[in-house]
Each structure stands twice: as C-alpha cells, then as structure tokens.
Design a protein around this motif. Structure first.
Motif: not given
Length: 648
Positions: A176-195
C-alpha cells in the motif's frame, strides 16, 4: 520508427569522467563553481543538498536514444532505449493518468472528511517521488493540488522511483505504497560491477549491484493495496479491504517456484543480446540478459486515451512511442495471457452440448489489479445460412454486456440461456452488501471469479488475501482437474437449444477484455469536478471497443436429429503419469479421423515434443525438462486434454 531527442554527450565530459575513481562511494555534498558552470552548460542537474530524487529527464542523456546507434540498441541495431519505452507506459504516465485523478476526486467528494488522507495514500504509488519528497521534508499530506505544481510527482513511476528501492527486510512484506527508499544517494541495478564514475559526476548518485531489482518483491509495495473501509457516513468500520493483490496472487502460483518466473520476466521481457546501457561510453561492456523497459500490461485503453489527449494532459511523447507501447501491450494480451479452446461434446434431446476451456497463462489472476477490470466470454452459434442460433456475452452499442442482471452477473458453470453471460471480475460490496465502486466504501467482495494462475490453491498462506468468492468456489471445473486444485483453468458448459435445427453450425468462442467498462463509472457520473469532468469527456469520446484476448472457432459442426454425437470423454488413456523419463503412451485414439496431438507447458505455450502415431495409439517424447505438461488430442471435432507430470 520512434522520434527521438538526442542527449548531449561531449568529449570534455568524457575526459572529466575518466579522471574520476571508478570505485568507492564518494559523493559531493556541494559542487564547486566550476562544476556548476559545467553542469549548466550541458543541461545537467545533479542532486544537491536537500534533494532525494531525480526527474527522469536526468537519466535520459545516458539511457535514452543514442544518435550514434552504439548504445541502447540490440544486436540488430534496433533502438531499445530505456527512456522512450518507459515514457509511454502506464508506469511513466501514472502521475498524469486522468482516470486516476478523476477517481481520487470522486472518492474525496464522497468522503470529504478524509480528503487529505485519501490523496496522500493514492499519490504514494501514482506519484511516489513527489509524495516521498514531501514526506521526507515534513509535509503531513501530498495532494492533487501539490501534484499539479510538482514535475517530480507528475513524472509518475519513473527511473528513480524503482531504482532507489533498497533491499530492505520489509521488501515483500510492506504494501500500500510503503516503499523502502534509499535516500543516501545510492541507486540499484541488476548488473554486477557497475561503473560509478559517470553517475557520480553527472547526477551525484552511486550505482550499486542490487539483485533484488530482478525479484518480484520489488514490485510488491505498490501492487498490493489494502484500504481501510468506511461505512456510508464515512465512519471507519475498523476493517480493511483488499483492493488489489497482484503480488499475493503471484505468490499463490507455480510461477515463483517450479516455473521460476518473475514479474519482470513478463512485463519487462528479457533479451539475451549484450546491450551497452549508457550512451557515449564505448568501453562499457554489454549487459546481458537485458530487460526491456516497455512495462507492458493490459491497459491499452488508457494508453490510447492519453495518446489522444496528450497535449492537455502534459505529455510530450511522440505518437510513435505510444504506438510502440500499444504493440507491446497487445502482444502480451494475445500471446501470454489466455488460451481459449472450444469443444463439441454431444447432441441429445434437441440440445447441442459444447464446452469452452479458458487457461490462464499469466502469473496472477486474469483479469487482475485495479478492480474495474473485467473479461467477458462470448459464445456464438451460427447456422449454415448465417443466422444466429444462440449467443451469449454480446455487447450493446455502449460496450456494456447485454442482459446483465441486477445487481451483477453471477458465475456460471453451465449456460443454457442467452440472458446468461460469463463475466470474470471482482465485485465490491459496501457495509450493506450493495454493489459499490467507491473504493473506500468497499467492505467485502460479493464476487471474485477472476481466473486464478496455474498452481493457485485455497490452502496457500496468501489465500485469505486473494480468495475466490461466489459461485466459482463450488464450480467443479474452476481451477480444478478432477477435484485437484491449481489447473489455472475454467471450463464453461454451453447447452444450446436447437429448436429442431439440423445442419452445420459454426461456433465462435472469444474472450474480450475491458479496462474501464461503462458500469464502473456510473457512480462517478453523479459527481462533478474538474478532474471528473475532464476524464468523462475524454472517455465518452474514446474508442471503448473491448480488446479481443483469445478466441477459438469450430467450423462445420454437423447437427443431426435423433443421433447422439460421441461425447468428448473417449476412452483415451495416457500413461505413465507421472513419467520419470519423459515418455508417455496414448491409447484408444479414434480410428478413421484426422488426429493431431499438441503438447503445452504449464504456461499454456506449445512446446517441441516428438509424437509418433501408430493407428489408435501414440508415443510422446516430452522436452528434456521436468514440469507439468498438457497433452491435447484432437480427433476430428473432439478434443481431449490430459495433464502429465514429468519428474526425473
């Protein structure tokens, strides 16, 4: 061909990036004057102090169209950039969705004492970045008025809306819209080893590998919605109502377990091509498998409505992008949603007996999600001279199903009158048991015969959230095979009065989908506001034709008087079942008729299998993969389907 806006990528920017460390988690709280001048010159707006999220346009430069055709293209050079595919999806347009705004306006007029709370709840999923920015800054509410002046909220479920979700222990359990956001300027993707360098420079974000981005639980915060019920005076009842529970429907199926299929697998289809996912960086390795960002669902109606009203709604996306989204939606609806098979059973006592089997191929109920959505099974028998002998499930000129009884159509196992129509839907009831489309007044389900997914059972832990309600619960053919639950199928029997007719019949069985049927709006039409009036005007001028999902036709079914045609329960036997080597034998197939044998997997897709016919017997060699299969034997006009379990 999609129209594009070219992102700005210049050599100077690349030189600066190459000077950055490619590891670590360095973030700048503030930027130097030189940085600011560079960003200004190149139309870049990085996160700064007091900011939590980015507009999607900030992602477009790297993840949008590449004018050099080096990045965001498949192996054949076809453009598959993330931004353009997302922009015209219902995810991308959730913040400007006129039906949603009209419905919020309707709800707060019915219960004005809850206006702020209602709007704040609804914006948490439709405009999450605006909602959560306001929340983090201490605002108690985030309303439609706030949204109207907030481009961040109007960006809908955008890039940062999903990719800032962290792998919290609450993920998969908060809804119901309770979204666990990271507010520490991190962003997530599905691939290992991002640049990290480019994103740290341009947008002050650090990319991280997040396996949860490929997990269905990441979709759960907004695709399970539980509301607090109120009575007709607006007083809380103390109970809750499950408005939609797509995630729980998915959990109560074989998709997360034996089929190992996620929400992303269907709604963000994978391609195996190695994709460079950022423009301007030729050294980046190709990423595979890559999930297309088309976010195809079933709501072609609203996508088309927004396309035709895009200027007034604030969308600048090219029509070609809308058309690409509509193609993806229609492809999903017609190939991965439902399989319909019509079968001739027998004739006796001036009656022809048919049945229609509907197999749900989706990983959740069909239809699912927002409770306005419904599917209608249409059955028509045509005489040799073209006249209609029998029809059920037809639409009138307003695209309402003809002859719907009040207050709603029940679920049918057998249909023998033209006034009976099979409609798959969820019907909400208020505290008095009357039908309502006011979401906050929903107190109980009066009906839920939406076809469950394969593997769905009444004993699963989530069943109390995703119940079957009404006559479907006692239907022996609904989600059952010989009393065993989990078939993901419904079989509807049609007993057609012949009235003395003999000769050939053509049988047409078809399922039509409606995202916003006219009856859903009847209560809303009693109210007026800018949002309601705007949407109803768009709706009344839209193409409201139901969408054909799947159909089947039986041609030249011969009807004769006094001679009973053989029933579709021949003496066919299949063994062994289960099989441990993938080999099964079919016995007692009819002689002297055209025989075809098709093998389907648990998702209803035809698979490659070897079939060796020997007169009235056959040998079938299944694919070398454990699982559940369905063997369909067609003997002329008869069809027999058997379920086979392959366990090595």
């Amino acid at each position: 061909m999609k129209l594009r806006t070219t992102g700005i990528v210049i050599i100077a920017a690349v030189i600066l990036i190459l000077k950055l460390p490619l590891t670590g988690n360095t973030k700048k709280a503030f930027h130097s004057p030189e940085d600011i001048q560079f960003f200004t010159n190149h139309k870049i707006t990085p996160l700064d102090s007091g900011q939590y999220f980015h507009l999607p346009q900030q992602c477009k430069g790297c993840h949008g169209f590449d004018s050099l055709h080096l990045a965001n293209v498949d192996i054949n050079g076809h453009d598959i950039n993330l931004y353009d595919d997302w922009e015209t999806s219902m995810m991308g347009m959730s913040g400007i969705d006129p039906l949603w705004k009209a419905k919020v306006s309707h709800e707060i007029q019915v219960n004005p004492g809850h206006a702020n709370e209602l709007q704040t709840l609804c914006t948490s999923c439709h405009a999450p970045l605006g909602h959560y920015t306001a929340f983090y800054k201490g605002q108690p509410f985030y309303t439609l008025a706030d949204l109207a002046n907030d481009s961040l909220g109007q960006s809908g479920v955008s890039c940062h809306s999903c990719h800032a979700i962290k792998d919290s222990t609450s993920l998969g359990y908060s809804f119901t819209g309770e979204i666990p956001y990271d507010t520490n300027r991190n962003i997530y993707g599905p691939f290992p080893g991002p640049m990290p360098g480019p994103m740290q420079l341009y947008v002050s974000l650090t990319p991280n590998y997040g396996p949860h981005m490929s997990d269905s639980k990441t979709c759960s915060p907004c695709h399970t919605l539980i509301s607090h019920s109120v009575d007709l005076t607006g007083t809380p009842t103390g109970s809750t109502f499950v408005e939609q529970a797509v995630y729980q429907e998915y959990l109560n199926s074989e998709y997360p377990t034996s089929l190992q299929t996620t929400c992303q697998n269907c709604h963000m289809p994978k391609i195996e091509d190695p994709i460079k996912i950022a423009n301007g960086y030729t050294a980046l390795p190709g990423r595979t498998p890559f999930n297309l960002h088309s976010f195809a669902g079933a709501n072609a109606f609203m996508v088309n409505l927004i396309k035709n009203n895009k200027t007034s709604l604030g969308s600048s996306a090219p029509d070609a992008n809308f058309d690409s989204t509509l193609v993806a939606i229609n492809n999903l609806l017609k190939t991965q949603t439902l399989a319909v098979n019509a079968n001739f059973d027998s004739t006796a006592s001036d009656t022809a007996y048919f049945n229609v089997s509907l197999l749900n191929k989706a990983g959740h109920k069909f239809p699912s999600a927002y409770p306005s959505r419904r599917a209608v099974l249409q059955f028509v028998a045509i005489k040799a001279n073209g006249d209609t002998l029998f029809s059920s499930g037809l639409f009138d000129s307003n695209f309402e199903v003809k002859n719907i009884p009040s207050p709603y159509s029940p679920h049918f196992n057998t249909i023998n009158q033209e006034s009976q129509s099979q409609i798959y839907e969820m019907v909400m009831g208020d505290v008095n048991g009357n039908v309502t489309t006011v979401l906050e007044r929903a107190f109980s389900q009066l009906k839920d015969n939406r076809i469950p997914p394969f593997g769905f059972t009444t004993t699963h832990a989530s069943y109390d959230t995703v119940k079957i309600v009404g006559d479907a619960l006692t239907d022996p053919d609904f989600n059952k095979t010989l009393t065993i639950e989990g078939s993901g199928r419904d079989i509807v029997h049609y007993n057609i009065p012949l009235n003395g007719y003999t000769g050939a019949l053509t049988i047409s069985a078809a399922v039509y989908y409606q995202a916003v049927p006219p009856g859903w709006l009847s209560e809303m039409r009693n109210y007026s506001s800018a949002e309601i009036d705007t949407f109803l005007n768009m709706y009344d001028n839209a193409d409201r034709s139901p969408i054909l999902v799947s159909n089947d036709t039986l041609n030249n079914v011969l009807i004769t008087t006094g001679i009973a045609s053989p029933k579709n329960n021949s003496g066919i036997s299949i063994s062994p079942n289960p099989t441990n080597d993938g080999i099964v034998y079919i016995k007692n197939i009819s002689r002297g008729v055209n025989i075809t044998v098709n093998i389907y997997n648990a998702a209803g897709q035809i698979v490659n299998a070897e079939v060796l016919l020997r007169n009235e017997n056959a040998k079938v060699i299944l694919p070398n993969k454990e699982g559940i299969y369905f063997i369909s034997i067609n003997e002329g006009k008869k069809r027999t389907t058997k379920k086979i379990v392959y366990l090595k």
